[in-house]
Design a protein around this motif. Structure first.
Motif, mmCIF file in Angstrom:
data_model
loop_
_atom_site.group_PDB
_atom_site.id
_atom_site.type_symbol
_atom_site.label_atom_id
_atom_site.label_comp_id
_atom_site.label_asym_id
_atom_site.label_seq_id
_atom_site.Cartn_x
_atom_site.Cartn_y
_atom_site.Cartn_z
ATOM 1 N N ARG A 107 5.083 7.396 -14.154
ATOM 2 C CA ARG A 107 3.971 8.235 -13.691
ATOM 3 C C ARG A 107 4.106 8.668 -12.236
ATOM 4 O O ARG A 107 4.454 7.871 -11.369
ATOM 5 N N GLY A 108 3.820 9.955 -11.983
ATOM 6 C CA GLY A 108 3.787 10.457 -10.607
ATOM 7 C C GLY A 108 2.533 9.952 -9.898
ATOM 8 O O GLY A 108 1.743 9.196 -10.474
ATOM 9 N N GLY A 109 2.335 10.365 -8.665
ATOM 10 C CA GLY A 109 1.172 9.916 -7.902
ATOM 11 C C GLY A 109 1.295 8.445 -7.555
ATOM 12 O O GLY A 109 2.400 7.885 -7.523
ATOM 13 N N THR A 110 0.166 7.801 -7.288
ATOM 14 C CA THR A 110 0.188 6.375 -6.980
ATOM 15 C C THR A 110 -1.079 5.718 -7.517
ATOM 16 O O THR A 110 -2.189 6.193 -7.210
ATOM 17 N N ILE A 111 -0.917 4.649 -8.291
ATOM 18 C CA ILE A 111 -2.107 3.976 -8.836
ATOM 19 C C ILE A 111 -2.936 3.355 -7.715
ATOM 20 O O ILE A 111 -4.113 3.096 -7.899
ATOM 21 N N LEU A 112 -2.320 3.125 -6.559
ATOM 22 C CA LEU A 112 -3.072 2.547 -5.439
ATOM 23 C C LEU A 112 -3.810 3.632 -4.651
ATOM 24 O O LEU A 112 -4.537 3.326 -3.711
ATOM 25 N N LYS A 113 -3.594 4.850 -5.031
ATOM 26 C CA LYS A 113 -4.140 6.020 -4.325
ATOM 27 C C LYS A 113 -3.628 6.050 -2.879
ATOM 28 O O LYS A 113 -3.033 5.097 -2.409
ATOM 29 N N SER A 114 -3.834 7.187 -2.241
ATOM 30 C CA SER A 114 -3.288 7.326 -0.902
ATOM 31 C C SER A 114 -4.253 8.123 -0.033
ATOM 32 O O SER A 114 -5.119 8.827 -0.547
ATOM 33 N N ALA A 115 -4.105 7.972 1.263
ATOM 34 C CA ALA A 115 -4.993 8.716 2.169
ATOM 35 C C ALA A 115 -4.316 8.821 3.526
ATOM 36 O O ALA A 115 -3.396 8.058 3.839
ATOM 37 N N ARG A 127 4.611 17.937 -5.443
ATOM 38 C CA ARG A 127 4.339 16.535 -5.123
ATOM 39 C C ARG A 127 4.113 15.689 -6.375
ATOM 40 O O ARG A 127 4.170 14.464 -6.310
ATOM 41 N N GLY A 128 3.808 16.366 -7.505
ATOM 42 C CA GLY A 128 3.418 15.601 -8.695
ATOM 43 C C GLY A 128 4.533 15.492 -9.717
ATOM 44 O O GLY A 128 5.656 15.907 -9.487
ATOM 45 N N GLY A 129 4.186 14.903 -10.849
ATOM 46 C CA GLY A 129 5.102 14.860 -11.989
ATOM 47 C C GLY A 129 5.849 13.556 -12.112
ATOM 48 O O GLY A 129 5.909 12.740 -11.187
ATOM 49 N N SER A 130 6.422 13.405 -13.293
ATOM 50 C CA SER A 130 7.154 12.189 -13.618
ATOM 51 C C SER A 130 8.422 12.091 -12.760
ATOM 52 O O SER A 130 9.165 13.069 -12.640
ATOM 53 N N PRO A 131 8.668 10.945 -12.134
ATOM 54 C CA PRO A 131 9.862 10.844 -11.277
ATOM 55 C C PRO A 131 11.170 10.924 -12.057
ATOM 56 O O PRO A 131 11.237 10.523 -13.219
ATOM 57 N N THR A 132 12.181 11.441 -11.392
ATOM 58 C CA THR A 132 13.520 11.506 -11.996
ATOM 59 C C THR A 132 14.096 10.083 -12.112
ATOM 60 O O THR A 132 13.603 9.154 -11.458
ATOM 61 N N TYR A 133 15.194 9.980 -12.853
ATOM 62 C CA TYR A 133 15.898 8.687 -12.938
ATOM 63 C C TYR A 133 16.202 8.184 -11.528
ATOM 64 O O TYR A 133 16.019 7.020 -11.199
ATOM 65 N N PHE A 134 16.675 9.105 -10.659
ATOM 66 C CA PHE A 134 17.114 8.699 -9.327
ATOM 67 C C PHE A 134 15.968 8.063 -8.543
ATOM 68 O O PHE A 134 16.122 6.996 -7.950
ATOM 69 N N ASP A 135 14.824 8.724 -8.555
ATOM 70 C CA ASP A 135 13.686 8.178 -7.793
ATOM 71 C C ASP A 135 13.190 6.867 -8.384
ATOM 72 O O ASP A 135 12.761 5.972 -7.647
ATOM 73 N N MET A 153 0.831 -1.198 0.000
ATOM 74 C CA MET A 153 0.000 0.000 0.000
ATOM 75 C C MET A 153 0.866 1.248 0.000
ATOM 76 O O MET A 153 2.033 1.221 0.395
ATOM 77 N N THR A 154 0.281 2.296 -0.534
ATOM 78 C CA THR A 154 0.916 3.602 -0.394
ATOM 79 C C THR A 154 0.062 4.401 0.576
ATOM 80 O O THR A 154 -1.164 4.293 0.554
ATOM 81 N N SER A 155 0.703 5.188 1.412
ATOM 82 C CA SER A 155 -0.044 5.862 2.467
ATOM 83 C C SER A 155 0.561 7.238 2.744
ATOM 84 O O SER A 155 1.741 7.477 2.480
ATOM 85 N N GLY A 156 -0.255 8.161 3.248
ATOM 86 C CA GLY A 156 0.216 9.526 3.512
ATOM 87 C C GLY A 156 0.261 10.322 2.216
ATOM 88 O O GLY A 156 -0.401 9.978 1.240
ATOM 89 N N GLY A 157 1.069 11.384 2.203
ATOM 90 C CA GLY A 157 1.180 12.211 0.995
ATOM 91 C C GLY A 157 1.812 11.421 -0.147
ATOM 92 O O GLY A 157 2.757 10.684 0.064
ATOM 93 N N ASP A 158 1.263 11.548 -1.345
ATOM 94 C CA ASP A 158 1.868 10.837 -2.485
ATOM 95 C C ASP A 158 3.249 11.421 -2.789
ATOM 96 O O ASP A 158 3.558 12.561 -2.399
ATOM 97 N N ALA A 159 4.069 10.642 -3.462
ATOM 98 C CA ALA A 159 5.422 11.103 -3.808
ATOM 99 C C ALA A 159 5.809 10.469 -5.139
ATOM 100 O O ALA A 159 5.530 9.284 -5.358
ATOM 101 N N PRO A 160 6.454 11.241 -6.031
ATOM 102 C CA PRO A 160 6.833 10.675 -7.328
ATOM 103 C C PRO A 160 7.810 9.514 -7.137
ATOM 104 O O PRO A 160 8.797 9.643 -6.407
ATOM 105 N N GLY A 161 7.522 8.417 -7.786
ATOM 106 C CA GLY A 161 8.355 7.218 -7.623
ATOM 107 C C GLY A 161 7.595 6.119 -6.890
ATOM 108 O O GLY A 161 8.002 4.962 -6.902
ATOM 109 N N MET A 162 6.477 6.469 -6.263
ATOM 110 C CA MET A 162 5.692 5.432 -5.578
ATOM 111 C C MET A 162 5.240 4.372 -6.585
ATOM 112 O O MET A 162 5.250 3.174 -6.293
#
Ligand code: F6P
Length: 318
Positions: A57-65, A251-259, A1-10
């Motif tokens: 893709r940024g965000g999380t397909i599992l959504k977060s809360a 908080r959004g956007g396509s993740p960098t290579y590093f992430d 699961m992803t939880s809390g604030g979304d982060a690019p790379g999740m």
């Protein structure tokens, strides 16, 4: 699961967990909306194909809360019923310290093995030098500041730019250095408005025609960036002052290579350590090596601000 604030790379991390499970012939479920989904029995099957085309893709397909119900015993009892119903053997939680705290309490109450993966743009988690999403957020911030700099310099203006970081100055400090800010205000340091005024005055005297001050959301100099700007207008009437609050674009956007790479490594490692029988730990990265720390340490500790970076920012803005 992803939880809390979304982060690019999740998403890259979800993908890595799902693919590692398939590789090792384990069944993998995604829990929707963090702990909400655990309580409300909102699970989806995550096989290797369910996670295609998400690494970028940024965000999380599992959504977060951020879930209040999971803080109650009744909420956790419901969650435990669903865990048993789906015969779940272990939980992998991607999120910040609040999310990992939930996992630790759940593990203590019901004995389910938990692995935490740090995912937060704030980068304020002990036991890892980088959390998933931080690198992308800092890059987003410097792109925005670079653009604002064009206007600051064309109009000889002083810009206050507020960046995220409710309790931590990592984004402000790193983006401030990378984008050439004159001053960086962070929650970890009581800087005082007098010092800021001194720096700005000195800058003007030494020939600076425009200035950028990066302010972390949680900075203690003033209760908010607009009040801070107003006070500077009053103290330094010669300045043309503007405020820009970057907000959720960070908080959004396509993740960098590093992430993407960090998330992929941590995701695979989480499955591998569970297979080895290790749990109740958080995965971190130190000196490019994946490391484990007990969940309780990761939650209790704070990632300290790098004092040397503060020093560097002072030298650079002379
Ligand atoms: O925890 C990450 C963070 O981005 C903080 O820096 C910020 O204060 C907060 O989330 C904002 O949360 P929300 O999206 O719920 O307003």
């Amino acid at each position: 699961m992803t939880s809390g604030g979304d982060a690019p790379g999740m998403n890259a991390c979800i993908r890595a967990v799902a693919r590692a499970c398939q590789y090792y012939k384990l069944e993998c479920f995604g829990i929707m909306q963090g702990y909400e989904g655990l309580i409300n029995d909102d699970f989806i099957v995550l096989d290797a194909r369910a996670v295609r085309n998400i690494i970028n893709r940024g965000g999380t397909i599992l959504k977060s809360a951020r879930c209040a119900a999971f803080r109650t015993k009744e909420g956790r009892a419901k969650a435990w019923n669903n865990i048993q119903k789906h015969e779940i053997d272990a939980l992998i939680i991607i999120g910040g310290d609040g999310s990992l705290t939930g996992g630790m309490i759940f593990q203590k109450e019901y004995g389910i093995p938990v692995v935490g993966i740090p995912g937060t743009i704030d980068n304020d988690i002990f036991g890892t030098s980088k959390a998933i999403g931080f690198d992308t957020a800092v890059n987003t911030v410097i792109q925005a500041i670079d653009k604002i700099r064009d206007t600051a310099s064309s109009h000889n203006r002083l810009f206050f730019i507020e960046v995220m970081g409710r309790d931590a100055g990592h984004i402000a400090l790193n983006a401030g250095i990378a984008a050439g800010a004159e001053e960086i205000l962070i929650p970890e340091q009581e800087q005082g408005i007098e010092n800021l005024i001194k720096t700005l005055k000195y800058g003007k005297k030494s020939g600076k025609s425009s200035s950028i001050v990066v302010v972390a959301e949680g900075d203690k100099t003033k209760d908010n960036v607009y009040n801070l700007a107003q006070q500077i207008r009053e103290e330094l009437p010669g300045y043309d002052v503007r405020v820009s609050v970057l907000g959720h674009i960070q908080r959004g956007g396509s993740p960098t290579y590093f992430d993407r790479v960090l998330a992929s490594r941590m995701g695979i490692y989480s499955v591998e350590i569970l297979r080895e029988g290790k749990s109740n730990v958080m995965i971190g990265i130190q000196l490019d090596k994946l490391v484990l720390s007990p969940l309780k340490d990761a939650i209790k500790g704070k990632s300290a601000i790098n004092k040397n970076m503060v020093r560097i920012s002072k030298i650079l803005s002379v």
